[in-house]
Design an enzyme around this catalytic site. Sequence first.
Site, PDB file in Angstrom:
ATOM      1  N   GLY A  58      33.709  49.080  47.069  1.00  0.00           N
ATOM      2  CA  GLY A  58      32.803  49.252  46.244  1.00  0.00           C
ATOM      3  C   GLY A  58      33.449  49.183  44.701  1.00  0.00           C
ATOM      4  N   GLY A  59      32.850  49.918  43.855  1.00  0.00           N
ATOM      5  CA  GLY A  59      32.965  50.061  42.175  1.00  0.00           C
ATOM      6  C   GLY A  59      34.743  50.328  42.440  1.00  0.00           C
ATOM      7  N   GLY A 293      51.377  16.480  30.846  1.00  0.00           N
ATOM      8  CA  GLY A 293      50.952  17.652  29.926  1.00  0.00           C
ATOM      9  C   GLY A 293      51.405  18.618  30.454  1.00  0.00           C
ATOM     10  N   ALA A 294      52.061  18.742  31.716  1.00  0.00           N
ATOM     11  CA  ALA A 294      52.581  19.698  32.237  1.00  0.00           C
ATOM     12  C   ALA A 294      54.214  20.155  31.456  1.00  0.00           C
ATOM     13  CB  ALA A 294      53.064  19.629  33.741  1.00  0.00           C
TER      14      ALA A 294
END
Length: 394
Positions: A58-59, A293-294
């Site tokens: 849960g939370g 781009g790497a």
Amino acid sequence: MDKAMLVGAPVIGLNDSGGARIQEGVDSLGGYAEVFQRNVNASGVVPQLSLIMGPCAGGAVYSPAITDFTFMVENSSYMFVTGPDVVKTVTHETVTSEFLGGAKVHTSRSGVAHNSYSNDFDALQQTRRLFSFLPLSNTAGVPRRSTYDDPERADAMLDTIVPLDPNAAYDMRVVISRLVDEGDFFEIAPKFAPNILVGFARFNGRTVGVVANQPKDLAGCLDNNASVKGARFVRFCDAFNIPLLTLVDVPGFLPGTDQEHNGIIRNGAKLIYAYAEATVPKVTVITRKAYGGAYDVMSSKHLRGDANFAWPTGEIAVMGASGAVQIIFRGKNAEAETNNYERTFANPLRAAQRGFVDQIIEPRTTRSVICNEFEILSSKKLDNPWKKHGNIPL
């Protein structure tokens, strides 16, 4: 947590919780939010680490998610927002707690946890080991301890570790272990996105964050998970003034519809943002490929890299020879043009001529070069333009 921030002390959370107490209603939810707010306030101020030593449902899962590092205990710890019973009610899917949110799932598939250990004792011991690398707060200096490992130590084995075949793999973990003090490398998230290695080591006794491409997995390509993993680690190191060493052998971003559809542009931009924003000392060593781009992304000179070196085996180019020749010459005189392209680009000389590489070094001298550079950069001062905060492409 308030006092930890006040005095500059790390926060360690030991989690074993079934979630919000239903009988308390909104009071229990308010209690969660109070913790979350303090997690956020403490982020980048003091290191925060979570140990999941039982159920965390849960939370309760969101506090560990906000902290810097999360460790789990195998076969006894689970993390999920909604448990198996709720999943069955809503989706009619029958799953076990282990399959839904066990240590194996979160350390290898979701990336929520950074490592898992066989029992509580091992988890606590490794937590101690991790904190030996970390400063107490963002105002404390980087830890430094005495070491018997000579900073000028040469290692002839590194001269031959990169195979002659440019497509053959080698283990970057071996390179790291041969470079760092006493071979001690604390790897973060080794099972998640194994094509990039991140973790802590020491050079001449001083803690350094290490980011390295791993040619043994996906040839070292950057994919969605690797980009996110690397970016988060780089930002942690920058927040706590931990210098960064980047070891580069990357043929580019992983191609394919799966990567594109899952946001490789956005996720790759996270790694660019993290390196470009970082003001800590940044040393880069290109061991073999640095394509496209790497090359830019992996702490290049263009992203304010302080010291960028290359081994003689380095290849810095837009792409590999065969692909480039196919595009430029459409297959004409392929063999001759491939040989010409390799002579021109399959080495670090052109980048060095333009000042994008500071020096081409012998692999055996790498440790000495790195130690010297970090010593010089220990007094580095660099500030980014004032802003409330940047807008990283989340």
